[in-house]
Motif scaffolding. Structure first.
Motif, PDB file in Angstrom:
ATOM      1  N   TYR A 210       0.842  -1.204   0.000  1.00  0.00           N
ATOM      2  CA  TYR A 210       0.000   0.000   0.000  1.00  0.00           C
ATOM      3  C   TYR A 210       0.876   1.253   0.000  1.00  0.00           C
ATOM      4  O   TYR A 210       0.625   2.210  -0.745  1.00  0.00           O
ATOM      5  CB  TYR A 210      -0.906  -0.033   1.231  1.00  0.00           C
ATOM      6  N   PHE A 216      -2.457   5.241  -4.280  1.00  0.00           N
ATOM      7  CA  PHE A 216      -3.323   5.134  -3.096  1.00  0.00           C
ATOM      8  C   PHE A 216      -3.258   6.407  -2.245  1.00  0.00           C
ATOM      9  O   PHE A 216      -4.280   7.002  -1.937  1.00  0.00           O
ATOM     10  CB  PHE A 216      -2.921   3.912  -2.264  1.00  0.00           C
ATOM     11  N   PHE A 246      -5.088  -5.803  -4.189  1.00  0.00           N
ATOM     12  CA  PHE A 246      -5.817  -4.540  -4.220  1.00  0.00           C
ATOM     13  C   PHE A 246      -6.502  -4.411  -5.574  1.00  0.00           C
ATOM     14  O   PHE A 246      -6.018  -4.921  -6.595  1.00  0.00           O
ATOM     15  CB  PHE A 246      -4.860  -3.358  -4.010  1.00  0.00           C
TER      16      PHE A 246
END
Length: 368
Positions: A210, A216, A246
């Motif tokens: 992430y 993101f 994701f």
């Protein structure tokens, strides 16, 4: 001399006869004989054994005086079966795991149980569950539509475990993952529950992925994973067992009003007339930038597409090249069908792809 003889005769006569008055006064004493009492039956003592403990009471009632676990697989109308694990607690609570085989769908249900003689009712507000009947202390038979136990068919029965077993609460999940100051949250798309993600060894790679993706930047991103909720005081904590991927650009599907084709993670349900095993997690997303990507059961893929009204064109896909013995054949058929589709329609909660007016692929929104 004659006078003496007469007196003697009279005396002898008096001794030989009983007076009638005296005989009338004689009472006969009757002594009653002792009344015989019936013999008391001997008490029959049955030794404890697996057999005697399994026999239900003669009073037509069952008493749940210990925590019990029942397991088994019951028939399903449109799947290979539904695996059940039901825990009955003696304080009146129950927990159940209901897993649809070949669908990758697991329902975890809690509530209270009610007993009516031998009939067991599992009351909850989450997921409808069948009713059961105690055939013995060790066997539950499912009730039919008329409320009668299906006692003649063992396929409709659950068996009691020898020892109480904790419920396996792991399940596939789809939701919004967000990381802030090394603390992550996960919002389930199905229930809307917001969970704090525990910082375990399985979570650390997710955090790194992430943080390394510039798209993101602190935003909530749809993610798919295998996880479980904590117990008791950790009920709002998510423990990740396996992270999948994701899905940038995806949103949670609206279960009441299905949206357009774009932005939804679609799970493959049927390939022509063949159901796709749900544990393979064959999924695809068509994003707003005319790109698509997904997972075909063994390999990840991506590519480009064009849509004009219902007309669809999928460009040749780029895919990883792993071999999986249990899915490679189906994966090849799936990717070929996806690339050959010429029309797409969203009908209700289904995405259907056609070739020459023949249905070749059918999807439903992934909620886990």
């Amino acid at each position: 001399m004659k006078k003496r003889l007469l007196v003697t005769a009279l005396l002898l006569s008096a001794c030989s006869q009983l007076p009638t008055e005296r005989s009338a006064k004689v009472e006969t004493l009757v002594i009653p004989s002792q009344v015989e009492q019936p013999a008391e039956p001997e008490e029959v003592v049955i030794e404890n054994s697996d057999t005697t403990e399994a026999v239900a009471t003669d009073f037509e009632h069952i008493f749940v005086d210990a925590d019990m676990s029942f397991t088994g697989t019951l028939p399903c109308a449109d799947c290979p079966g539904i695996s059940y694990h039901v825990n009955l607690y003696r304080d009146g609570r129950f927990e159940a795991r209901q897993e649809y085989l070949d669908r990758n769908q697991v329902n975890l249900v809690k509530g209270i149980w009610l007993l009516e003689k031998r009939s067991l009712h599992l009351v909850n507000q989450q997921q409808p569950l069948p009713g059961f009947h105690f055939l013995t202390n060790n066997t539950l038979a499912m009730l039919d539509l008329s409320g009668k136990p299906i006692s003649h068919n063992q396929k409709y029965q659950l068996s009691r475990e020898a020892e109480f077993k904790k419920l396996d609460t792991r399940q596939a999940m789809l939701g919004l993952y967000k990381l802030s100051d090394n603390q992550a949250s996960f919002t389930s798309c199905r229930s809307g529950d917001v969970l704090t993600v525990a910082n375990t060894q399985h979570h650390l790679p997710v955090m790194r992925q992430y943080q390394q993706d510039e798209r993101f930047r602190g935003q909530a991103v749809v993610a798919t994973l295998i996880g479980r909720r904590g117990q008791d005081d950790q009920a709002t904590t998510l423990f990740i067992d396996k992270f999948e991927q994701f899905w940038p650009g995806a949103i949670c599907p609206d279960q009441q009003q299905p949206g357009k084709m774009q932005g939804i993670v679609w799970r493959a349900e049927k390939l022509t007339n063949r159901y796709v095993p749900q544990q393979l997690n064959v999924r695809v997303i068509f994003d707003q930038n005319e790109r698509l990507y997904g997972f075909a059961g063994c390999n990840s893929f991506n590519g480009q597409y064009k849509q004009r009204a219902n007309q669809l064109t999928v460009q040749p896909l780029v895919s990883t090249r792993k071999f999986c013995a249990d899915s490679s054949e189906l994966e090849q058929q799936f990717t070929q069908s996806l690339q050959s589709a010429d029309r797409a329609e969203v009908n209700g909660d289904k995405l259907q792809l056609f070739k020459n007016n023949q249905l070749i692929l059918q999807f439903k929104p992934a909620v886990n």
